[in-house]
Design a protein around this motif. Structure first.
Motif, PDB file in Angstrom:
ATOM      1  N   ASP A  87      59.631  74.225  69.128  1.00  0.00           N
ATOM      2  CA  ASP A  87      58.734  75.341  68.833  1.00  0.00           C
ATOM      3  C   ASP A  87      59.518  76.570  68.374  1.00  0.00           C
ATOM      4  O   ASP A  87      59.133  77.234  67.399  1.00  0.00           O
ATOM      5  CB  ASP A  87      57.931  75.726  70.079  1.00  0.00           C
ATOM      6  CG  ASP A  87      56.926  74.664  70.484  1.00  0.00           C
ATOM      7  OD1 ASP A  87      56.346  74.018  69.603  1.00  0.00           O
ATOM      8  OD2 ASP A  87      56.732  74.475  71.704  1.00  0.00           O
ATOM      9  N   GLN A 122      48.804  78.068  66.510  1.00  0.00           N
ATOM     10  CA  GLN A 122      48.055  77.140  65.667  1.00  0.00           C
ATOM     11  C   GLN A 122      48.458  77.203  64.197  1.00  0.00           C
ATOM     12  O   GLN A 122      48.770  76.163  63.597  1.00  0.00           O
ATOM     13  CB  GLN A 122      46.554  77.377  65.848  1.00  0.00           C
ATOM     14  CG  GLN A 122      46.057  76.982  67.233  1.00  0.00           C
ATOM     15  CD  GLN A 122      44.642  77.462  67.524  1.00  0.00           C
ATOM     16  OE1 GLN A 122      43.956  77.995  66.641  1.00  0.00           O
ATOM     17  NE2 GLN A 122      44.201  77.285  68.767  1.00  0.00           N
ATOM     18  N   GLN A 182      53.404  73.488  68.705  1.00  0.00           N
ATOM     19  CA  GLN A 182      52.464  72.638  69.425  1.00  0.00           C
ATOM     20  C   GLN A 182      52.630  72.643  70.939  1.00  0.00           C
ATOM     21  O   GLN A 182      51.678  72.398  71.677  1.00  0.00           O
ATOM     22  CB  GLN A 182      52.557  71.208  68.889  1.00  0.00           C
ATOM     23  CG  GLN A 182      52.198  71.111  67.418  1.00  0.00           C
ATOM     24  CD  GLN A 182      52.351  69.707  66.863  1.00  0.00           C
ATOM     25  OE1 GLN A 182      52.791  68.790  67.565  1.00  0.00           O
ATOM     26  NE2 GLN A 182      52.010  69.535  65.606  1.00  0.00           N
ATOM     27  N   GLY A 192      52.039  75.795  63.832  1.00  0.00           N
ATOM     28  CA  GLY A 192      52.322  74.457  64.328  1.00  0.00           C
ATOM     29  C   GLY A 192      53.268  74.426  65.512  1.00  0.00           C
ATOM     30  O   GLY A 192      54.028  73.471  65.679  1.00  0.00           O
TER      31      GLY A 192
END
Length: 516
Positions: free
Chosen positions: A263, A205, A210, A208
């Motif tokens: 990511d 979180q 996601q 970021g």
């Protein structure tokens, strides 16, 4: 003069563009070489230079033959690259004052036991992360692998008390996975939240990330997930698709996270540049992650390829020098899926490789070729160069006898000749297995690890297990000793190149009863 000035200006403007195009073409060519040389089903590669993402390269399919292409958001199993995230969760808790690196493990897990009571008392949180426990390489991994199985985290913690050390505590390096499971449980106990919640809260979180997944989640809802692949001769065979719901399985903190290329690039950027996430991790904890806490032996390959003089384990990272540059890296290996991540922090450069196939040599050759562009550009080589060198190393190992023995006379063991070896057997940490007749043959079956089942065969006078699903490279000899009252069964790997997570050598079964 005016025309000359215009032409000169145009050339200066075009120069960097041309160089960028050439560099992009070279990186694409390296990836394509790896795909073709190793017949990879799919791959995702990301490159960071001076803290900025400069390349995203994807090839292949989520599952061969099904048409869905891999892209920047495809989820891959990152396997042991999870360890760095587990260490980062602990670093965040240390930063918050929730725990200390030198706290005893028993402060948070009173039930924690190692084989030696002195080690139990003195094992600190930091020791869980640096492979210095005295356990042998991969000790107890058969409680984690193959998946799925019926071991839980309580079984793993309880099993540690029965794993005999092969060395002294804090004296030598030997890679393990079980203590990272313990580390995840320490974090959970200290924070009062499950490990999976902490990873989302402390990493995904705020940074970021996601698409990353941990704990229990729904592949059916998320989609775009790479499937592992296995080699069958020259073919890639896709593993079965994930179930509609993935469980929070016990090895999550050691190697259970999945992330996309995007990511992983975000993760790398934050590690390379603190300004990407101000306050997320302070200087003290960043330094702790990348401090050399445990020296590691330097292989001849590292000396020859990278002129390496220093190699050590930090908290979830391997630290070394490569052609005079500081390197921070790790790999991840699960059957049918491989990852590799390497950072050159002083230049803020990095490379990540995610592959959904059997690709140990592929990731090594490709990562080497990609990094050499930064560490030794004048002496850099392509993927095929490193592939050839690894082939030569493999040939030398075979000539030295490091090869699986040929067993042309494989025959099933029948119940009529099994004697007193049939029955129920128990190992202190692995639990019960049955060696019992089934459909006219003798079968080995584990109660808590159902995939560890197969037909008992013999080659000459020696017995071995031919697994139903694990393949010939994981087969194991069965060795019996003792008498009818005190029978012992041991297991030994047949293939000398077996993955270390098949830690058969740590098993010692006692016969406890007859077949049902």
């Amino acid at each position: 003069m005016r025309l000359k000035l215009l032409l000169t200006t145009a050339a200066l403007l075009a120069g960097p563009v041309l160089a960028a195009d050439t560099d992009e073409a070279r990186m694409n060519a390296l990836v394509d070489q790896a795909v073709q040389r190793y017949q990879l089903p799919g791959i995702a590669v990301g490159v960071i230079e001076d803290g900025k993402v400069v390349r995203r390269i994807t090839r292949g399919e989520l599952a061969v033959g099904e048409g869905a292409e891999i892209n920047d958001d495809t989820l891959f199993k990152i396997a042991s690259n999870t360890k760095a995230m587990t260490a980062a969760v602990l670093a965040r808790l240390v930063q918050a004052g929730t725990l200390r690196w030198d706290d005893p493990v028993t402060k948070y897990l009173p039930q924690f036991r190692m084989y030696d009571p002195w080690v139990t008392r003195n094992m600190q949180v930091r020791d869980l992360l640096i492979h210095n426990s005295g356990l042998g390489l991969g000790a107890g991994d058969l409680m984690l692998w193959p998946e799925p199985n019926r071991f839980d985290r309580n079984d793993i913690i309880a099993g540690l008390a029965h794993l005999k050390p092969t060395g002294s505590f804090r004296a030598d390096y030997a890679y393990d996975n079980l203590l990272y499971v313990v580390a995840g449980e320490v974090a959970a106990a200290a924070a009062g939240k499950p490990y999976s919640v902490l990873v989302r809260q402390e990493i995904f979180q705020p940074l970021g990330m996601q698409r990353c997944q941990v704990g229990e989640w729904s592949p059916a809802e998320l989609g775009n997930i790479a499937r592992p692949h296995y080699r069958d001769g020259n073919r890639n065979i896709a593993a079965a698709a994930d179930p509609a719901r993935v469980d929070d399985f016990p090895s999550m903190a050691a190697g259970g996270i999945r992330c996309s290329l995007n990511d992983m690039l975000r993760w790398m950027q934050v590690l390379l540049d603190p300004t990407q996430a101000p306050g997320w991790l302070d200087t003290t904890q960043r330094r702790a992650l990348w401090t050399a806490h445990m020296p590691m032996p330097i292989s001849q390959r590292l000396r020859d390829w990278d002129n390496t003089h220093f190699l050590a384990y930090g908290y979830g990272w391997r630290l070394s020098d490569m052609d005079g540059q500081w390197k921070v890296a790790h790999t991840g290996t699960l059957s049918g899926m491989y990852s590799s991540l390497a950072l050159l922090p002083d230049a803020r450069n990095g490379v990540v490789i995610l592959i959904n196939g059997e690709a140990e040599d592929a990731r090594t050759a490709l990562m080497q070729a990609m990094l050499k562009r930064y560490t030794a550009p004048a002496a850099s080589h392509d993927v095929l160069h490193y592939a050839q060198r690894m082939d030569q190393d493999a040939a030398q190992r075979r000539s030295a006898g490091h090869v699986r023995p040929a067993m042309p006379d494989r025959q099933p063991v029948t119940p009529s000749v099994s004697g007193n070896n049939t029955g129920i057997w128990r190992d202190a940490w692995f639990g019960e297995v049955q060696l019992c007749p089934h459909d006219g043959a003798l079968r080995f079956s584990s109660i808590k690890s159902p995939q560890m089942s197969g037909k008992v065969m013999h080659s000459g006078q020696r017995w071995f297990v031919a697994w139903d699903t694990q393949g010939e490279d994981a087969e194991a000899w069965l060795e019996f000793s003792g008498d009818a009252k005190h029978s012992v069964m041991r297991m030994r790997a047949i293939d000398p190149e077996i993955d270390f997570s098949y830690d058969y050598q740590d098993l010692q079964f006692q016969r406890i009863g007859d077949c049902p």
